[in-house]
Design a protein around this motif. Structure first.
Motif: not given
Length: 287
Positions: A136-152
């Motif tokens: 639920a923590t907002p992503i760091d928009r300056a960093a890659p998404i994959l790794g911050q999010r890993r579910h799908g």
């Protein structure tokens, strides 16, 4: 004169974050000068640096979702087929879609593209990324998404024909090509990021007019937002197994014939969104 190796083509409406990310990703692969952005409507201007990128403004697109999808399919197919005369490979996708090569394949883009069929296309296996309850923590928009999010979800609806080398035309929503069977790649993945962060998704909905949009778009977007915390994620399928199921079942109609567009998996663990899974570490940082 020899053809350029590859270019990327997208169309956008009221985009910021994903357009900037799309430019950085595909520009890093093929060069900004080989990116082509079609801006939907003259009622807004992207708040993104478009220096060195081929851009044009498309007017009079219908605002009802299905009609818009069909209109854009025709318009973007025409542009892709024109670009094909200059480029060996034309990648076409939505601004929140990023095609990657499985790092385990050991392939670069030139060798990976040798997989294309004689008809001049291939489908990338779709992975619909979502913000799970545990993320639920907002992503760091300056960093890659994959790794911050890993579910799908390994998803039939985002398994798309993303590249052409011969004359081909997409159907509405770009989920299939006209009069072509589904042929899925063994190493290309399409990561769909629209729901990877709830805050970003809500901002996109608001930027496009929020509830003032045509009802068909509102219903689609709010319905997709409701799918972010799908219960299937609590019991994910191993990624390799989910991919194996997708490659085996998505290209087949219920009667066993070859499908013209990817079909939902018949595996009992599949949800409406697809096959719930967890993306392996090897993809982290790619997008």
């Amino acid at each position: 004169m020899a053809k350029d190796f590859a270019c990327a083509l997208t169309h956008v409406r009221h985009e910021g974050y994903f357009l900037e990310k799309w430019i950085a990703y595909y520009g890093g692969l093929f060069g900004r000068e080989n990116l082509h952005v079609v801006i939907d409507g003259d009622d807004w201007e992207p708040d993104v640096d478009l220096t060195g990128i081929q851009t044009e403004v498309l007017l009079d697109a219908p605002r009802r979702r299905i009609r818009n999808d069909r209109f854009m399919a025709k318009e973007m197919s025409g542009r892709a087929n024109t670009l094909r005369k200059r480029y060996e490979h034309v990648i076409r996708g939505d601004v929140d879609e990023y095609v990657v090569i499985d790092p385990d394949s050991g392939l670069g883009w030139e060798d990976a593209f040798k997989e294309l069929t004689e008809e001049g296309y291939i489908f990338a296996l779709g992975v619909d990324m979502v913000e799970a309850d545990t993320e639920a923590t907002p992503i760091d928009r300056a960093a890659p998404i994959l790794g911050q999010r890993r579910h799908g979800f390994v998803a039939d609806r985002y398994t798309k024909p993303f590249v052409i080398t011969r004359w081909n035309n997409w159907a509405g929503g770009a989920h299939r090509l006209l009069n072509r069977p589904t042929v899925i790649s063994n190493h290309f993945f399409l990561f769909h990021m629209a729901l990877a962060d709830k805050t970003v998704a809500e901002e996109r909905l608001a930027a496009r007019g929020g509830l003032q949009q045509h009802k068909s778009f509102v219903d689609h977007q709010t319905g997709r937002l409701d799918a972010i915390a799908d219960d299937g994620l609590a019991d994910p399928i191993d990624f390799a197994e989910a991919c194996e199921i997708g490659r085996a079942q998505f290209p087949v109609e219920p009667d066993g014939s070859v499908a013209k567009r990817p079909r939902p998996a018949t595996d009992p663990r599949a949800t409406e969104q697809g096959l719930p899974t967890t993306v392996p570490d090897r993809f982290f940082g790619l997008v």
